[in-house]
Design a protein around this motif. Sequence first.
Motif, PDB file in Angstrom:
ATOM      1  N   PHE A  89     -49.267 -17.337   6.606  1.00  0.00           N
ATOM      2  CA  PHE A  89     -48.382 -18.346   7.166  1.00  0.00           C
ATOM      3  C   PHE A  89     -47.480 -17.743   8.243  1.00  0.00           C
ATOM      4  N   PRO A  90     -47.227 -18.422   9.387  1.00  0.00           N
ATOM      5  CA  PRO A  90     -47.585 -19.807   9.596  1.00  0.00           C
ATOM      6  C   PRO A  90     -48.930 -20.075  10.243  1.00  0.00           C
ATOM      7  N   ILE A 145     -45.480  -6.637   0.521  1.00  0.00           N
ATOM      8  CA  ILE A 145     -46.668  -7.417   0.879  1.00  0.00           C
ATOM      9  C   ILE A 145     -47.628  -6.518   1.648  1.00  0.00           C
ATOM     10  N   ARG A 146     -48.783  -6.287   1.107  1.00  0.00           N
ATOM     11  CA  ARG A 146     -49.767  -5.387   1.712  1.00  0.00           C
ATOM     12  C   ARG A 146     -51.064  -6.146   1.990  1.00  0.00           C
ATOM     13  N   GLY A 147     -51.986  -5.452   2.691  1.00  0.00           N
ATOM     14  CA  GLY A 147     -53.297  -6.042   2.960  1.00  0.00           C
ATOM     15  C   GLY A 147     -53.241  -6.882   4.228  1.00  0.00           C
ATOM     16  N   PRO A 154     -38.153 -20.619   4.981  1.00  0.00           N
ATOM     17  CA  PRO A 154     -39.492 -20.996   4.524  1.00  0.00           C
ATOM     18  C   PRO A 154     -40.300 -19.800   4.025  1.00  0.00           C
ATOM     19  N   ILE A 155     -41.484 -20.077   3.510  1.00  0.00           N
ATOM     20  CA  ILE A 155     -42.418 -19.040   3.090  1.00  0.00           C
ATOM     21  C   ILE A 155     -42.660 -18.057   4.231  1.00  0.00           C
ATOM     22  N   THR A 187     -50.778 -17.326  -2.475  1.00  0.00           N
ATOM     23  CA  THR A 187     -50.290 -15.949  -2.505  1.00  0.00           C
ATOM     24  C   THR A 187     -48.880 -15.918  -1.923  1.00  0.00           C
ATOM     25  N   ASP A 188     -48.261 -14.737  -1.947  1.00  0.00           N
ATOM     26  CA  ASP A 188     -46.916 -14.635  -1.389  1.00  0.00           C
ATOM     27  C   ASP A 188     -46.915 -14.671   0.137  1.00  0.00           C
TER      28      ASP A 188
END
Length: 443
Positions: free
Chosen positions: A254-255, A401-403, A389-390, A228-229
């Motif tokens: 992440f992380p 970005i939700r949730g 990084p991600i 996922t993102d």
Amino acid sequence: MMSPEQNELMTRVGPGTKCGALMRHYWHPVALADELPAERPAKAVRVLGQDFVLFRDERGRHGLLDRDCPHRGADLAFGRLEHGGLRCLFHGWLFDVDGKCLETPAEPEGSVLCQRVRQRSYPVVVKNGIVFAYLGEGEAPAFPDFDCFLAPGTHAFAFKGLIECNWLQALEVGIDPAHASYLHRFYEDEDTGAAYGKQFRSASADSEIPMTRLLREFPRPKLDVEATDYGLRLFALRKLNEQHTHVRVTNLVFPYAFVIPMSAEMTITQWHVPIDDTSCYWYAIFTSFGKPVDHAAMREQRLKLYQLPDYRPLIGRHNDYGYNVAEQKSQTFTGMGFDINVHDQWAVESQGRIQDRTREHLGTTDKAIVAYRRMLLSAIGQVGNGERPIMWLDQQRAAAIRGPVAIDGMGPTEGWEAYWKDVDVRRRQASTWAADTLPPLVA
């Protein structure tokens, strides 16, 4: 099989290490807001192998400074809170929340020394009871619009606990859905109506079956992992029959955080913050989509297991985790009581201060752990190449970005892929605060 060099690379996070350089691209929980009481709102904190002092000034502003005074290196954690800042006890030098030196009172009249001195300071924000700090260089990333941050304070509760081992093994127990059927197995089921605040004790959504029974009787979940993102989404499917399959959706952020369901209406977002290479704190925000959180009950439950001021476990390595042979024969799989935090603590601490992953033999059920380690090594490489990084987020990406969605529910064997999304929509639409927070994947 992991090499010693890879294990060293992933676990060491102090200044000058490659994984430490990665970690310093993110915000980190450094304390609970409750740890700064009105009578003396200051405390020493250690994160990523570095020592800091956290304080709140008379105006209510939070500051995080390097712990050693820039004059002669004395400990600022013992400083006096007065006149707009934190004053060193050694010679009275005074620093504000931004690290600016306000006074050097022992110096001669008219001295301008304080204008040339600055203590290293770090950005600090408070989110639903947790104090977060950014310890890196340059611009700090934005916070994502996660449920745990969007929920009002009435519907969120924060707590923490000390774990005496490396952060990575503490995290990895949370992305291992298969262990729950064994490590957290109970041979008797409790009344699900009395399960408030307890993990794996209630019934899941659309079911009257206690989670204790479900985990015990269906110990071989089918696992799947998708990128996922924000990191990884994990699915654990326990097929009861041709009509019904239990669906558990959890997440790796992440992380080093995971988001998991606690009950049909409550989720847990939990971070695993390295104190240094051989110890860490877990920080958690319990988020309710339904009724307001009973803060007093949640705190009372957890203080039965943790002692202040350092949130050290009352049951742990020092007393064999409460291990009882008679209990192990008839009541619990572990013989270590009925709180799963004790079970998890044993599992990760028993691997050693830093787990030797060269001796592992991973199986199919470890697929999320394998996926995460690859992601971690890739991110370390990105930072080494000068890239972001991600999950380093700017404001636009953070708002998208939700949730993440975390669900326990009894769904259809055919069509479970749509079922968990529907459960999430229903839960949000019925919520007093979450109706406008549908993640893009279900909007």
